[in-house]
Write a protein that holds these residues in place. Structure first.
Motif, PDB file in Angstrom:
ATOM      1  N   GLU A  68       0.859  -1.184   0.000  1.00 37.60           N
ATOM      2  CA  GLU A  68       0.000   0.000   0.000  1.00 37.60           C
ATOM      3  C   GLU A  68       0.896   1.235   0.000  1.00 37.60           C
ATOM      4  O   GLU A  68       1.759   1.377   0.874  1.00 37.60           O
ATOM      5  N   SER A  69       0.725   2.112  -0.962  1.00 41.04           N
ATOM      6  CA  SER A  69       1.647   3.239  -1.073  1.00 41.04           C
ATOM      7  C   SER A  69       0.915   4.563  -1.231  1.00 41.04           C
ATOM      8  O   SER A  69      -0.185   4.626  -1.781  1.00 41.04           O
ATOM      9  N   THR A  70       1.559   5.602  -0.725  1.00 37.43           N
ATOM     10  CA  THR A  70       1.127   6.985  -0.911  1.00 37.43           C
ATOM     11  C   THR A  70       2.290   7.731  -1.540  1.00 37.43           C
ATOM     12  O   THR A  70       3.444   7.539  -1.124  1.00 37.43           O
ATOM     13  N   THR A  71       2.013   8.571  -2.521  1.00 42.31           N
ATOM     14  CA  THR A  71       3.072   9.319  -3.190  1.00 42.31           C
ATOM     15  C   THR A  71       2.940  10.802  -2.893  1.00 42.31           C
ATOM     16  O   THR A  71       1.869  11.388  -3.086  1.00 42.31           O
ATOM     17  N   LEU A  72       4.026  11.410  -2.447  1.00 44.65           N
ATOM     18  CA  LEU A  72       4.114  12.850  -2.263  1.00 44.65           C
ATOM     19  C   LEU A  72       5.095  13.400  -3.285  1.00 44.65           C
ATOM     20  O   LEU A  72       6.220  12.884  -3.409  1.00 44.65           O
ATOM     21  N   SER A  73       4.678  14.419  -4.030  1.00 42.99           N
ATOM     22  CA  SER A  73       5.539  15.021  -5.043  1.00 42.99           C
ATOM     23  C   SER A  73       5.961  16.411  -4.604  1.00 42.99           C
ATOM     24  O   SER A  73       5.163  17.153  -4.010  1.00 42.99           O
TER      25      SER A  73
ATOM     26  N   VAL B 179       6.010  15.731   4.400  1.00 40.29           N
ATOM     27  CA  VAL B 179       6.727  14.465   4.596  1.00 40.29           C
ATOM     28  C   VAL B 179       6.707  14.075   6.068  1.00 40.29           C
ATOM     29  O   VAL B 179       6.421  12.922   6.421  1.00 40.29           O
ATOM     30  N   LEU B 180       6.993  15.028   6.940  1.00 42.48           N
ATOM     31  CA  LEU B 180       7.030  14.749   8.370  1.00 42.48           C
ATOM     32  C   LEU B 180       5.671  14.290   8.878  1.00 42.48           C
ATOM     33  O   LEU B 180       5.567  13.299   9.616  1.00 42.48           O
ATOM     34  N   ALA B 181       4.605  14.981   8.478  1.00 46.57           N
ATOM     35  CA  ALA B 181       3.264  14.634   8.937  1.00 46.57           C
ATOM     36  C   ALA B 181       2.881  13.225   8.479  1.00 46.57           C
ATOM     37  O   ALA B 181       2.341  12.428   9.260  1.00 46.57           O
TER      38      ALA B 181
END
Length: 314
Positions: free
Chosen positions: A28-33, A63-65
């Motif tokens: 399961e992945s989440t992507t932050l750009s 990213v931290l959150a």
């Protein structure tokens, strides 16, 4: 397993294929750009569009959150995302280097931050030598169901190319300086003088990735004149379509094309011209696909998942 992906280019086709394959394997992945625009695909892979230091600074709070939200690890895709990945205090970090982030203008920054990651992945043995520290070599994989041989004339009808000339494909925007289109143009120009039928150099710009297989199958040869590469997927995709390749000696191209016939890898223009002349005169396809099975996206996904499991267990 839950993975937080960081990237500078969420629309990258090989990144999307990687995420989809890992999701198929239960990740399961989440992507932050990174905020801001990335124009690197249209100009030069060594640039990061109009992004500023401020864009990267304001990326970190997100990213931290997210790092506090039950993920097992952070996967930083491209070296410029590594500082934000290692700055979060909780999760282990996997860093994938794509090429220009190690061998281009940001290489010194990448080399400084990468040792703080739990695992570093590079695309080729050449990149591993440049990095000079412990790392894994796992190139991006190719969708072998999408990129497969098809009838050349049918492919030309699909892309709208004539059937009465030899066509050499340059699969990048001509403005991307690192790809060195002028050199490709000069090589094909010299080839034209040695053949008794028309030869044209054609590019594929702003073509949806799912349509590129038609262009590979419609062409008689692919020419790549890049100044540097990691593990170029265009070469691997051409192999999967049995398209002969003539290329400069960059990244892992010599290794990939070693058993492929016909193909030519050289930094000497005379040898590249001679190789391309031979390919176009014969008009035959290569045996690339039989050597492409080991670089399928499924195989690369399995290897990457193994890294995830190892790092998460530490």
């Amino acid at each position: 397993m839950r993975v937080l992906n960081l990237t500078t280019n969420e629309s990258s086709q090989f990144f999307q294929a990687q995420v989809e394959e890992l999701q198929r394997r239960g990740v399961e992945s989440t992507t932050l750009s990174v905020p801001g625009e990335n124009h690197s695909q249209s100009v030069d892979a060594d640039t990061d569009g109009s992004r500023s230091v401020w864009d990267y600074a304001r990326f970190y709070p997100s990213v931290l959150a997210h790092s506090l939200d039950g993920y097992d690890l952070v996967h930083a895709n491209y070296g410029l995302t590594a500082p934000m990945a290692v700055a979060q205090p909780r999760l282990p970090v996997v860093l994938s280097l794509w090429g220009s982030d190690l061998m281009g203008r940001y290489g010194p920054l990448t080399k400084r931050v990468a040792p703080f990651c739990d695992e570093v992945i590079v695309m080729s043995e050449g990149m591993a030598e440049v990095y000079g520290e412990s790392c894994r070599v796992i190139p991006h994989g190719v969708d072998l169901d999408l990129f497969e041989p098809m009838d050349r004339d049918a492919a030309r009808e699909t892309v709208g190319w004539p059937t009465d000339e030899r066509i050499v494909l340059f699969p990048y925007p001509p403005k991307r300086e690192v790809k060195n289109y002028p050199r490709a143009r000069d090589i094909v120009g010299r080839v034209q003088d040695r053949l008794d039928r028309p030869v044209s150099l054609r590019t594929a710009t702003d073509v949806p990735h799912e349509r590129m297989a038609s262009y590979f199958n419609a062409a008689d040869a692919l020419v790549m004149t890049s100044r540097r590469e990691g593990s170029p997927n265009t070469v691997k995709e051409a192999m999967a379509c049995n398209l002969p390749v003539v290329s400069t000696d960059v990244g892992d191209v010599r290794h990939r094309l070693g058993p492929v016939e016909p193909s030519t890898v050289s930094d000497d223009d005379d040898e590249l011209v001679a190789g391309l002349v031979e390919i176009l005169r014969a008009g035959e396809r290569s045996n690339g696909r039989e050597h492409a099975t080991e670089i399928g996206v499924e195989q690369m996904g399995a290897r990457l998942l193994s890294v995830y499991e190892s790092v998460a267990a530490q």
